[in-house]
Write an enzyme that holds these catalytic residues in place. Structure first.
Site, PDB file in Angstrom:
ATOM      1  N   SER A 124       0.841  -1.196   0.000  1.00 57.21           N
ATOM      2  CA  SER A 124       0.000   0.000   0.000  1.00 57.21           C
ATOM      3  C   SER A 124       0.880   1.251   0.000  1.00 57.21           C
ATOM      4  CB  SER A 124      -0.962  -0.040   1.193  1.00 57.21           C
ATOM      5  OG  SER A 124      -1.964   0.944   1.094  1.00 57.21           O
ATOM      6  N   ASP A 271      -9.637  -4.714  -5.416  1.00 54.92           N
ATOM      7  CA  ASP A 271      -9.129  -3.731  -4.451  1.00 54.92           C
ATOM      8  C   ASP A 271      -9.995  -2.473  -4.497  1.00 54.92           C
ATOM      9  OD1 ASP A 271      -7.572  -1.651  -3.165  1.00 54.92           O
ATOM     10  OD2 ASP A 271      -5.814  -2.921  -3.386  1.00 54.92           O
ATOM     11  N   HIS A 305      -8.578  -4.660   0.027  1.00 54.26           N
ATOM     12  CA  HIS A 305      -7.216  -4.132   0.116  1.00 54.26           C
ATOM     13  C   HIS A 305      -6.484  -4.691   1.333  1.00 54.26           C
ATOM     14  CE1 HIS A 305      -4.032  -1.281  -0.795  1.00 54.26           C
ATOM     15  NE2 HIS A 305      -4.046  -0.859   0.465  1.00 54.26           N
TER      16      HIS A 305
END
EC number: 3.1.1.-
Length: 385
Positions: A124, A271, A305
């Site tokens: 991320s 995601d 995610h």
């Protein structure tokens, strides 16, 4: 170290040394901070006795760190956002990460060598740093013996990322990103400041003094690219001063920024936070420019995610082990589709069932299918500005 414009600067990196340390290998772990507050830097939050309140997302990252340390690898954790706490500024993060590696290798108490092999990993916001560490290593860190770069849920294009985040449940990342990018670019900050509305000024001030969870709860469903936060903000991403900066924050856009060590990218097809196709395009462009890239698409429909990060902890660990062992890696661009990364023969062979149980418990108790528990928590505890 230096800023993204190569101006002199300083930062810190925190080194973790396990009791069974292998003194010839280094893992560069780029944890996601995703915030602009001074107390959010890992060098502060990781220390015993810090005043930072417990952050569940840091606990997620500790799962991988625990496995890496148990394997005996020394770990360096750089504060890659720099002195201005510039979240979202990839080239700056890459340079400061590379200088963190150099500093760690030069730290004589560790008994590492200048040519000790290094593997970098990040997810991320940490993948911003990992991707740019990979992109800049051949030019800015050519002395580093880089063995590979792992990155997941990668924000490969900041324009696309801001557009996906804006006005959504996770729009706080857009607040923190715009703030971080502005504070890393003096001209942009001078241009933006007088255009902020009262709400925009409060948002920037909040982002500069708070960390990830607080900002998430404060600014869900916020329209940053709008008149609500910025006068003329509807066209923010079309302003020349903005586009000239953001065009340099696209992984794979420049052939001169191509990784030379193997790259492992993984991303959930569904995601809900970071654009999947931007990450895929970055991997493809790197490969077109000569890089070796394995891109893994996680297809299970209930992977969000956060869950994608957790279920791939074993695969990241395998990548680190394999790079240090100089095992073969696919040439060019290879695209794999995986339904459940935890359901693999290698996980069973390496007796990682305890780790799998930990991951499944966290997913079930704290995250939920498609990150449902996290999403419901943000909705339930949101404190709108």
């Amino acid at each position: 170290t230096g800023t993204h414009e190569s101006d002199p600067a300083v930062t810190a990196t925190t080194v973790l040394v396990p009791y069974n340390a292998k003194r010839d290998k280094l893992v560069n772990a780029l944890t996601y901070v995703d915030a602009d507050g001074s107390e959010c830097a890992l060098s502060y939050t990781i220390r015993k006795g810090s005043n930072f309140p417990g952050d569940i997302v840091e606990d997620y990252q500790l799962l991988l760190l625990q496995q890496v340390l148990e394997a005996g690898y020394i770990v360096t954790l750089p504060d890659y956002e720099g002195k201005n706490r510039a979240f979202g500024v990839g080239p700056l993060a890459g340079r400061q990460s590379l200088d963190g590696i150099k500093a760690t290798l030069n730290f004589d108490r560790l008994n590492l060598k200048a040519n000790s092999p290094v593997v970098t990993t990040g997810y991320s916001g940490g993948a911003i740093a990992s991707g740019w560490t990979a992109a800049l290593q051949p030019s800015y860190g050519s002395s580093i013996n880089a063995k590979g770069f792992a990155m997941g849920g990668t924000p490969a294009n900041m324009t696309g990322t801001l557009l996906k985040l804006d006005n959504g449940l996770f729009s706080a990342f857009a607040v923190a990103g715009v703030t971080g990018i502005a504070y890393a670019n003096d001209d942009l900050l001078a241009w933006l400041t007088p255009r902020l509305t009262a709400k925009g000024r409060r948002a920037v001030e909040f982002a500069r003094t708070h960390c990830l969870v607080s900002t998430l709860l404060r600014y869900p469903f916020s329209r940053v690219v709008s008149e609500d936060f910025i006068r003329g903000g509807t066209h923010l991403l079309e302003e020349p001063i903005v586009t000239n900066i953001l065009k340099d924050y696209v992984m794979g856009a420049k052939k001169s920024q191509t990784p030379t060590a193997p790259v492992y990218m993984y991303h959930g097809r569904n995601d809900e936070v970071i654009p999947y196709h931007d990450a895929l395009k970055a991997g493809q462009m790197w490969a077109e420019h000569g890089a070796d890239v394995l891109f893994q698409t996680d297809t299970f429909p209930l992977l969000g995610h956060a869950t994608t990060e957790l279920v791939n902890v074993p695969n990241v660990l395998f990548f680190i082990q394999d790079r240090f062992a100089d095992k073969s890696f696919p040439k060019g661009f290879r695209h794999e589709y995986i339904n459940n990364p935890l359901d693999s023969a290698r996980v069973r062979e390496q007796a990682l069932q305890t780790l799998v149980d930990q991951i499944q418990n966290i997913v079930g108790d704290q995250i939920g299918p498609n990150d449902r528990a996290i999403r419901e928590h943000i909705r339930a505890h949101a404190r709108h500005a």
